[in-house]
Design a protein around this motif. Structure first.
Motif, PDB file in Angstrom:
ATOM      1  N   LEU A 192       0.825  -1.206   0.000  1.00  0.00           N
ATOM      2  CA  LEU A 192       0.000   0.000   0.000  1.00  0.00           C
ATOM      3  C   LEU A 192       0.861   1.259   0.000  1.00  0.00           C
ATOM      4  N   GLU A 193       1.927   1.253   0.765  1.00  0.00           N
ATOM      5  CA  GLU A 193       2.812   2.422   0.830  1.00  0.00           C
ATOM      6  C   GLU A 193       3.475   2.678  -0.519  1.00  0.00           C
ATOM      7  N   ALA A 194       3.857   1.583  -1.209  1.00  0.00           N
ATOM      8  CA  ALA A 194       4.479   1.738  -2.526  1.00  0.00           C
ATOM      9  C   ALA A 194       3.486   2.318  -3.531  1.00  0.00           C
ATOM     10  N   ILE A 195       2.238   1.883  -3.453  1.00  0.00           N
ATOM     11  CA  ILE A 195       1.195   2.441  -4.319  1.00  0.00           C
ATOM     12  C   ILE A 195       0.984   3.910  -3.991  1.00  0.00           C
ATOM     13  N   ARG A 196       0.929   4.216  -2.706  1.00  0.00           N
ATOM     14  CA  ARG A 196       0.680   5.594  -2.269  1.00  0.00           C
ATOM     15  C   ARG A 196       1.771   6.540  -2.756  1.00  0.00           C
ATOM     16  N   SER A 197       3.014   6.063  -2.786  1.00  0.00           N
ATOM     17  CA  SER A 197       4.134   6.908  -3.215  1.00  0.00           C
ATOM     18  C   SER A 197       4.293   6.944  -4.725  1.00  0.00           C
ATOM     19  N   GLY A 198       3.514   6.120  -5.441  1.00  0.00           N
ATOM     20  CA  GLY A 198       3.586   6.096  -6.899  1.00  0.00           C
ATOM     21  C   GLY A 198       4.781   5.340  -7.436  1.00  0.00           C
ATOM     22  N   ASP A 199       5.365   4.463  -6.610  1.00  0.00           N
ATOM     23  CA  ASP A 199       6.559   3.707  -7.003  1.00  0.00           C
ATOM     24  C   ASP A 199       6.124   2.408  -7.699  1.00  0.00           C
ATOM     25  N   GLU A 200       5.862   2.505  -9.002  1.00  0.00           N
ATOM     26  CA  GLU A 200       5.354   1.349  -9.742  1.00  0.00           C
ATOM     27  C   GLU A 200       6.353   0.198  -9.755  1.00  0.00           C
ATOM     28  N   ARG A 201       7.646   0.511  -9.890  1.00  0.00           N
ATOM     29  CA  ARG A 201       8.654  -0.549  -9.903  1.00  0.00           C
ATOM     30  C   ARG A 201       8.625  -1.332  -8.592  1.00  0.00           C
ATOM     31  N   ARG A 202       8.527  -0.624  -7.470  1.00  0.00           N
ATOM     32  CA  ARG A 202       8.495  -1.277  -6.166  1.00  0.00           C
ATOM     33  C   ARG A 202       7.236  -2.116  -6.001  1.00  0.00           C
ATOM     34  N   VAL A 203       6.121  -1.625  -6.489  1.00  0.00           N
ATOM     35  CA  VAL A 203       4.871  -2.388  -6.413  1.00  0.00           C
ATOM     36  C   VAL A 203       5.034  -3.724  -7.124  1.00  0.00           C
ATOM     37  N   ARG A 204       5.568  -3.685  -8.342  1.00  0.00           N
ATOM     38  CA  ARG A 204       5.723  -4.914  -9.112  1.00  0.00           C
ATOM     39  C   ARG A 204       6.733  -5.867  -8.450  1.00  0.00           C
ATOM     40  N   GLU A 205       7.775  -5.296  -7.865  1.00  0.00           N
ATOM     41  CA  GLU A 205       8.769  -6.131  -7.179  1.00  0.00           C
ATOM     42  C   GLU A 205       8.154  -6.861  -5.990  1.00  0.00           C
ATOM     43  N   ILE A 206       7.358  -6.141  -5.207  1.00  0.00           N
ATOM     44  CA  ILE A 206       6.718  -6.760  -4.045  1.00  0.00           C
ATOM     45  C   ILE A 206       5.792  -7.886  -4.478  1.00  0.00           C
ATOM     46  N   VAL A 207       4.971  -7.615  -5.480  1.00  0.00           N
ATOM     47  CA  VAL A 207       4.018  -8.626  -5.947  1.00  0.00           C
ATOM     48  C   VAL A 207       4.752  -9.832  -6.515  1.00  0.00           C
ATOM     49  N   ARG A 208       5.780  -9.581  -7.322  1.00  0.00           N
ATOM     50  CA  ARG A 208       6.524 -10.671  -7.953  1.00  0.00           C
ATOM     51  C   ARG A 208       7.225 -11.542  -6.912  1.00  0.00           C
ATOM     52  N   SER A 209       7.822 -10.912  -5.903  1.00  0.00           N
ATOM     53  CA  SER A 209       8.596 -11.677  -4.919  1.00  0.00           C
ATOM     54  C   SER A 209       7.711 -12.565  -4.054  1.00  0.00           C
ATOM     55  N   ILE A 210       6.482 -12.144  -3.823  1.00  0.00           N
ATOM     56  CA  ILE A 210       5.599 -12.910  -2.936  1.00  0.00           C
ATOM     57  C   ILE A 210       4.718 -13.887  -3.695  1.00  0.00           C
ATOM     58  N   THR A 211       4.236 -13.482  -4.878  1.00  0.00           N
ATOM     59  CA  THR A 211       3.272 -14.323  -5.600  1.00  0.00           C
ATOM     60  C   THR A 211       3.824 -14.937  -6.879  1.00  0.00           C
TER      61      THR A 211
END
Length: 220
Positions: A192-211
């Motif tokens: 949520l924090e990555a989305i809030r900050s607009g960090d698209e790369r970080r969002v994708r990294e989090i999702v990829r690493s977990i799922t």
């Protein structure tokens, strides 16, 4: 020991009315708001009124509503799955309520819970996320106040979060029991924090690493 059960005045439900005929009686500002919401839900909206506000006239020009340029008559309820009475005439509203109920059609008479089968909550919408507030008709002002408070808390990043989680749902269902685990891990990792900050790369990294999945940040 027998547990006491709370009796609710209304059954909360989200209803898919896409493609279903919904009748609004009245052509004023309240009717316009109700019509706009029904149109957004994909309903086939029919407005019964001799006159229309500018907003309703605009919906008519766009062919988003059917306009029956006439005073109310019970025949206009034929085929309806939902009826809203939004006139300023108590006798007309009473007829609408009686006619709809006699035909087994759920009816809402604006600002008159006694004539209603259902009432409409105050709503916060963030993409596919919908949060509804209701007081059982006791205090619409309190419902509005709660909606405004929720709007401050659940801001636009929740629309993106809901979209991302929706894209992952199929994978969660295939991996039985992983849905809650993935969700907890994604939130703990700062999705949520990555989305809030607009960090698209970080969002994708989090999702990829977990799922192990790839997601789009465009809302679906």
């Amino acid at each position: 020991r027998r547990l006491e059960r709370k009796i609710l005045k209304y059954y909360p439900v989200f209803w898919d009315i896409k493609g279903k005929k919904c009748v609004i009686v009245g052509g004023g500002e309240v009717a316009a708001r109700k019509a706009a919401r029904l149109v957004d839900c994909g309903a086939k909206v029919s407005v019964v009124s001799p006159g229309l506000t500018d907003d309703l006239a605009g919906l008519k020009r766009q062919n988003l509503i059917e306009h029956i340029d006439d005073d109310y008559a019970a025949e206009y309820l034929y085929g309806a799955r939902l009826v809203i009475g939004a006139t300023d005439d108590d006798k007309t509203n009473e007829r609408i309520s009686r006619d709809a109920k006699s035909r087994g059609i759920p009816v809402n008479i604006v600002d008159d819970p006694e004539k209603c089968d259902f009432i409409l909550p105050s709503v916060v919408e963030r993409g596919d996320l919908t949060i509804a507030c209701g007081t059982g008709g006791s205090s619409p002002a309190l419902a509005r106040y709660l909606r405004e408070e929720l709007e401050k808390t659940y801001t636009e990043e929740y629309a993106v979060l809901t979209s991302v989680l929706g894209q992952l749902r199929a994978g969660m269902e295939k991996n039985s029991g992983m849905g809650r685990k993935w969700f907890d891990e994604l939130m703990a990792a700062g999705l949520l924090e990555a989305i809030r900050s607009g960090d698209e790369r970080r969002v994708r990294e989090i999702v990829r690493s977990i799922t192990g999945q790839e997601v789009s940040l465009e809302q679906h």
